[in-house]
Design a protein around this motif. Structure first.
Motif, PDB file in Angstrom:
ATOM      1  N   LEU A  17       0.842  -1.189   0.000  1.00  0.00           N
ATOM      2  CA  LEU A  17       0.000   0.000   0.000  1.00  0.00           C
ATOM      3  C   LEU A  17       0.875   1.236   0.000  1.00  0.00           C
ATOM      4  CD1 LEU A  17       0.425   0.759   3.198  1.00  0.00           C
ATOM      5  CD2 LEU A  17      -1.504  -0.786   3.545  1.00  0.00           C
ATOM      6  N   VAL A  18       0.240   2.387   0.096  1.00  0.00           N
ATOM      7  CA  VAL A  18       0.964   3.654   0.165  1.00  0.00           C
ATOM      8  C   VAL A  18       0.830   4.205   1.575  1.00  0.00           C
ATOM      9  CG1 VAL A  18       1.007   6.052  -0.625  1.00  0.00           C
ATOM     10  CG2 VAL A  18       0.791   4.187  -2.285  1.00  0.00           C
ATOM     11  N   ASP A  19       1.969   4.489   2.214  1.00  0.00           N
ATOM     12  CA  ASP A  19       1.991   5.159   3.514  1.00  0.00           C
ATOM     13  C   ASP A  19       1.981   6.662   3.275  1.00  0.00           C
ATOM     14  OD1 ASP A  19       2.158   2.970   5.339  1.00  0.00           O
ATOM     15  OD2 ASP A  19       4.257   2.689   4.778  1.00  0.00           O
ATOM     16  N   ALA A  20       0.950   7.328   3.790  1.00  0.00           N
ATOM     17  CA  ALA A  20       0.895   8.785   3.763  1.00  0.00           C
ATOM     18  C   ALA A  20       1.315   9.274   5.146  1.00  0.00           C
ATOM     19  CB  ALA A  20      -0.513   9.269   3.413  1.00  0.00           C
ATOM     20  N   VAL A  21       2.559   9.755   5.274  1.00  0.00           N
ATOM     21  CA  VAL A  21       3.173  10.020   6.573  1.00  0.00           C
ATOM     22  C   VAL A  21       3.170  11.511   6.870  1.00  0.00           C
ATOM     23  CG1 VAL A  21       5.245   9.717   7.983  1.00  0.00           C
ATOM     24  CG2 VAL A  21       4.631   7.995   6.272  1.00  0.00           C
TER      25      VAL A  21
END
Length: 316
Positions: A17-21
């Motif tokens: 997935l994509v980590d939006a940090v």
């Protein structure tokens, strides 16, 4: 640390997935959010590939912009996506917020299923963990895949509990224990045990879970290191973590998992039925080098921002 990687074909099953940090500003508000490719199983796959192991990833992404980014990162890091991994309606996102110490908390927007994995018998080791092994409808498919793979492959598992997604701990524990029973090696954190088994002694939990089937169980304790237990001999030891300056903890547990699997593969203690036999005959002394490698890979990761995957040159 400079020996060539074991050549056993390895499959990782689970979410990419994509980590939006988001990092907090001094006044407590969010700074700009940065997006990185992640997901616990995907990070393990990247870690194994960085350590020189032949690694495929069976996951569930879309052909949207974020999905294409995941494909590009997999290609760049030498991880092959298995056919059927790109059938999702959208690519999942984990929104991570870092506190001033660098620790992350997550909110997820995800979709999880698992397509049949072609040529499953061609893999010598299979790893799974985290959300993928619990969240339905994909969780049941993961367990069926792992059960089928055991004829030709050893299995590792990291529960990596996510309370916001896994429901009541009693229910999650039953599901997680069903997967533990299929695994040869289990790695989990002290936080996992505290949520799944509140009030229970860690040694008692490891004894009970070892009786389900795993030959080796490892508990990570953040900056305090890790505890390893060998089921056959009931030997147990705590090892300290290397002293490092922590930038953030994103991906540290996944990097530890990759280092552990890597060390056991190199030692011939994972990688097919004969390796399973060797692992079940192994002593604590035999598995300690792999745990030490795991502690080192985890330490190298927390020294860098994001889910850094160290290679063998970083382990010296």
């Amino acid at each position: 640390m400079t020996t060539p990687a074991d050549s056993t074909p390895t499959l990782v099953v689970g979410e990419a997935l994509v980590d939006a940090v988001s990092k907090p500003a001094p006044d407590g508000s969010d700074t700009d959010t940065q997006e990185h490719v992640g997901g616990s199983p995907a990070n393990v796959a990247f870690g194994l590939a960085a350590l020189g192991h032949r690694t495929d990833l069976a996951t569930w992404i879309a052909t949207d912009e974020r999905g294409r980014r995941i494909e590009e990162v997999c290609e760049r890091r030498g991880v092959r996506l298995t056919p059927g991994s790109q059938g999702a309606p959208f690519t999942s996102v984990a929104h991570a917020r870092l506190d001033p110490t660098g620790a992350a908390t997550y909110v997820f927007d995800l979709e999880w299923q698992l397509a049949a994995v072609p040529d499953l018998g061609g893999y010598g080791h299979v790893h799974t963990g985290s959300i993928a092994a619990v969240l339905e409808p994909g969780g049941s498919a993961v367990r069926r895949t792992i059960e089928a793979a055991r004829a030709t492959a050893t299995v590792s598992y990291d529960p990596n509990a996510r309370p916001s997604l896994m429901g009541h701990p009693d229910q999650a524990r039953r599901t997680i224990e069903a997967t533990i029973a299929l695994a040869d090696v289990v790695k989990l954190s002290d936080e996992d045990i505290a949520w799944l088994c509140p009030g229970e002694d860690v040694d008692d939990v490891l004894t009970a879970w070892g009786a389900l089937g795993p030959a080796v169980l490892v508990v990570t304790r953040g900056g305090e290191g890790a505890q390893v237990r060998v089921t056959r001999t009931a030997e147990s030891r705590s090892l300290p973590a290397p002293g490092v300056t922590v930038v953030d903890t994103v991906g540290a547990g996944d990097s530890f998992m990759a280092g552990l699997v890597s060390g056991l593969l190199d030692a011939g203690l994972l990688g097919g039925p004969s390796a399973r036999t060797a692992l079940r005959a192994a002593s604590l002394y035999d598995v300690l080098p792999a745990v030490e490698r795991a502690l080192t890979t985890g330490a190298r990761t927390v020294e860098r921002a994001g889910a850094h995957a160290p290679g063998r040159a970083d382990l010296a």
